[in-house]
Motif scaffolding. Structure first.
Motif, short mmCIF file in Angstrom:
data_model
loop_
_atom_site.label_atom_id
_atom_site.label_comp_id
_atom_site.label_asym_id
_atom_site.label_seq_id
_atom_site.Cartn_x
_atom_site.Cartn_y
_atom_site.Cartn_z
N VAL A 281 2.34 -3.63 1.98
CA VAL A 281 2.56 -3.82 0.55
C VAL A 281 1.22 -4.02 -0.15
N THR B 144 -0.45 -5.31 -3.63
CA THR B 144 -0.05 -6.17 -4.73
C THR B 144 -1.13 -6.24 -5.79
N VAL C 233 1.30 -15.34 -4.88
CA VAL C 233 1.23 -14.14 -4.04
C VAL C 233 0.78 -14.55 -2.65
N LYS D 170 0.04 -12.26 0.55
CA LYS D 170 0.02 -10.91 1.11
C LYS D 170 0.45 -10.88 2.56
N GLU E 159 4.05 -11.13 2.59
CA GLU E 159 4.62 -10.12 1.70
C GLU E 159 5.61 -10.76 0.72
N LYS F 177 7.97 0.89 -6.12
CA LYS F 177 7.22 -0.21 -6.74
C LYS F 177 8.18 -1.29 -7.23
N MET G 207 4.16 -4.78 -6.87
CA MET G 207 4.08 -4.62 -5.42
C MET G 207 4.50 -3.20 -5.08
#
Length: 321
Positions: A88, A90, A108, A110, A113, A266, A318
């Motif tokens: 993903v 972002t 967020v 990462k 996710e 998205k 995302m």
């Protein structure tokens, strides 16, 4: 022992041996920053607990007990970090209007996710930002303390928002001012067959949209609001009133699952500062003009800023790679 809520991001640990000179990083719950200089000191074999130490600036030695299981868990995540971060992509943009109280914050992660947007309001306006910041702080603390393994993701996301609600209710009592937070929390999950799905927990009027390739953008969350008709100076005015929010004694968290997310799809998370100033058609048109998430986010913010509603704007995009 120091009193912190830390998670570890270490170097490559061997499952059977952890050399005493291995260096690890520790995230401080107070600052949210990674602290270097921690080293594994020794292992208490009977309790399966490591002690890591750090020499402070004044020469004193701080220590922290860490379980073998936690070290292994972080080792596994670090080995897969380069792969997981590519699943993903972002992009985040946030715009605040000067002269007004800040209301928005975002989250967020990462590696997990996950992402979230939060919009706070308060009776006097002064605590709107601290209310939304509290939501972010609670999530970071819960995940750093490994309180939610996210094995049952749907239940975990709902439980996280309910935990935020409990903390916010305590804050309301301490501050003596009514506060409310709208929140959208999402996670991308890959099943055993490597299929990606999207799980969304939502309360209030922050929104999540899905933009699939060659299809119009679609709002997949439902606003927790109702239309209230007011008469001001003889004119009838319609106003949206929240029916659910964090900061309420009894809450209902909505759950949405999108079972099939494919490459190029998205996800848009946003606050009212965006959708109150743009129609779905306008938002969709910007997504159709470009495939670059950075360009899309920039243009969404630019367009929304020209609208009548001068609310803070937060956008998270995302993209499934």
């Amino acid at each position: 022992m120091i009193n912190r809520s830390e998670s570890l991001e270490g170097k490559n640990f061997n499952d059977s041996e952890f050399p005493s000179d291995t260096s690890v990083m520790v995230r401080s719950s107070e600052t949210g920053l990674m602290e270097s200089g921690w080293n594994i000191a020794y292992l208490q074999e009977k309790t399966d607990v490591f002690v890591i130490t750090k020499e402070e600036n004044d020469g004193t030695l701080s220590s922290l007990e860490v379980s073998r299981k936690l070290l292994k868990r972080w080792n596994k995540k670090e080995e897969n970090e380069n792969i997981e971060e590519k699943i993903v992509t972002t992009v985040v943009r946030s715009e605040h209007f000067e002269g007004r109280s800040k209301t928005n914050t975002f989250f967020v992660d990462k590696l997990k996710e996950m992402a979230g947007v939060f919009n706070g309001v308060s009776k006097k306006g002064e605590n709107a930002e601290s209310a939304s910041n509290l939501a972010k702080e609670v999530i970071i603390k819960l995940l750093d303390n490994q309180m939610y393994e996210l094995t049952n993701i749907s239940n975990s996301l709902q439980a996280i928002l309910k935990n935020i609600n409990s903390n916010l209710l305590e804050k309301i009592i301490n501050v003596g001012e009514k506060m409310a937070v709208s929140a959208s929390l999402v996670k991308i999950h890959k099943d055993d067959d490597e299929n990606s799905r999207l799980i969304i927990a939502n309360i209030g009027n922050t929104r999540v949209y899905i933009k699939k390739i060659n299809r119009p953008i679609e709002k997949v969350t439902i606003d927790d609001s109702k239309i209230q008709k007011l008469v001001i100076d003889g004119k009838e005015i319609q106003n949206n009133v929240l029916t659910q929010w964090l900061g309420k004694e009894e809450i209902e968290v909505s759950l949405t699952i999108i079972p099939e997310m494919t490459s190029g799809d998205k996800i848009l998370l946003c606050t009212g500062g965006l959708y109150k100033n743009m129609t779905n058609e306008e938002i969709n048109g910007i997504f159709d003009k470009s495939n670059n998430s950075n360009q899309i986010a920039d243009e969404l913010i630019s367009k929304a800023k020209t609208g009548i509603q001068k609310d803070d704007i937060t956008v998270i995009i995302m993209e499934i790679n």
